[in-house]
Design an enzyme around this catalytic site. Structure first.
Site: not given
Length: 334
Positions: A156, A207, A235, A259, A264, A296
């Protein structure tokens, strides 16, 4: 193989059912509930389970799954911070994930947040609907020539860097394992201190683990330019939300695009429009005009969903094809 699919929304069910049309090896049973201590009993009687980003796969849950005879966990996501991998390995429960469902989907969403915040599209949209065409307060800046810092250059992060280079930005990166292709593309690898100090925009694509938890905090913010834009599509716990709010108040953060959010799991992926969200930090974030929060949805494209479904079924099929190779994908790394 009977598989219990947790955190399953209608769009998940549609794509998973489409992916199983030509397969008789896997039978899926769908549960909208998240996997938790309250719902883990639903997994009893199944051979495997499939989970998403906010399902609880901590030690207690995995031990219960083991007593039910669960033979595998197939994650429908790339991240696995919600899984106790050491416990899974000890219990001989293989854990699969989807490392490459569509890197460009998340990267493009990060860029969408940058453009929306910069050019204040969200505010302009509401003004025009109300017949207000005044431009005062909507000024942005040219991306060309700006320095963009990317923390994490996996699939990504690489896609994000290439897009930002296309805007004419100077792209600087931090990663424990530099990518030679990105260097050839023109990106520079620097240490975190340099990235913090030089970047006009910082986007997180790493990560979540012990070393990255609350990576964005008061200490790191103090090293950044005043008015820095921070984007997080990775995250939620990479950002200390309370200290980010302090940074918004004092002008250290000029724009914040999220996002993901650390808490969450309480409400993301659900319709909470008729409920009170009992999270004062989250509610405060929503009051800032220079903050955008999306639920998300960075991964949420047609191609990504199809790839997630296909890869999840391929992962499960490995158990039928080679059940003796039980430590696969994630668990064989821990």
């Amino acid at each position: 193989m009977k598989v219990a699919v947790f955190s399953c929304k209608p769009y998940d069910k549609r794509t998973l059912e489409a992916a199983t049309q030509n397969s008789s090896d896997v039978e899926l049973f769908f549960f909208e509930s998240r996997l938790s201590s309250e719902t883990v009993s639903l997994a009893n009687g199944f051979d495997a389970i499939s989970c998403f980003v906010n399902d609880d796969l901590s030690r207690d849950i995995l031990e219960q799954l083991s007593t039910f005879g669960i033979k595998a966990v197939a994650l429908r996501c790339a991240g696995y911070n919600n899984v106790d991998l050491y416990c899974a390995k000890a219990l001989a429960i293989p854990v699969f994930h989807v490392p490459d469902y569509s890197p460009t989907s998340v990267a493009e969403h990060a860029v969408a947040l940058i453009l929306t915040l910069n050019r204040k599209i969200h505010r302009a949209y509401h003004r025009v609907k109300e017949g207000n065409f005044a431009l005062e307060g909507l000024m942005g800046f040219n991306l060309e020539g700006k320095t963009v810092g990317c923390i994490g250059t996996g699939r990504i992060g690489q896609a994000f860097c290439r897009i930002m280079a296309g805007f004419g930005c100077r792209v600087i990166c931090y990663d424990l394992a530099p990518n030679d292709e990105l260097i050839e593309y023109g990106a520079e690898y620097v240490d975190l201190e340099t990235l913090y100090a030089d970047s006009d925009i910082i986007s997180l694509h790493c990560p979540l683990n012990a070393s990255t938890h609350h990576l964005i905090n008061k200490t790191s913010l103090d090293k950044m330019k005043n008015g820095v834009m921070i984007i997080n599509t990775s995250r939620g716990a990479l950002v200390n939300a309370q200290e980010a709010i302090d940074g918004l108040y004092n002008g250290k953060i000029g724009h914040l695009g999220l996002d993901v959010y650390e808490q969450e799991g309480k409400f993301f992926f659900e319709d909470m429009s008729d409920h009170i969200i009992y999270d004062s930090v989250f509610q405060l974030l929503l009051t800032f005009p220079n903050v955008i929060v999306t639920g998300h949805q960075g991964y949420f494209t047609d191609i990504a969903l199809r790839h997630i479904a296909d890869t999840t079924l391929e992962n499960l099929a490995q158990l039928n094809d080679a059940p003796e190779h039980f430590l696969r994908e994630l668990t064989n790394k821990h």
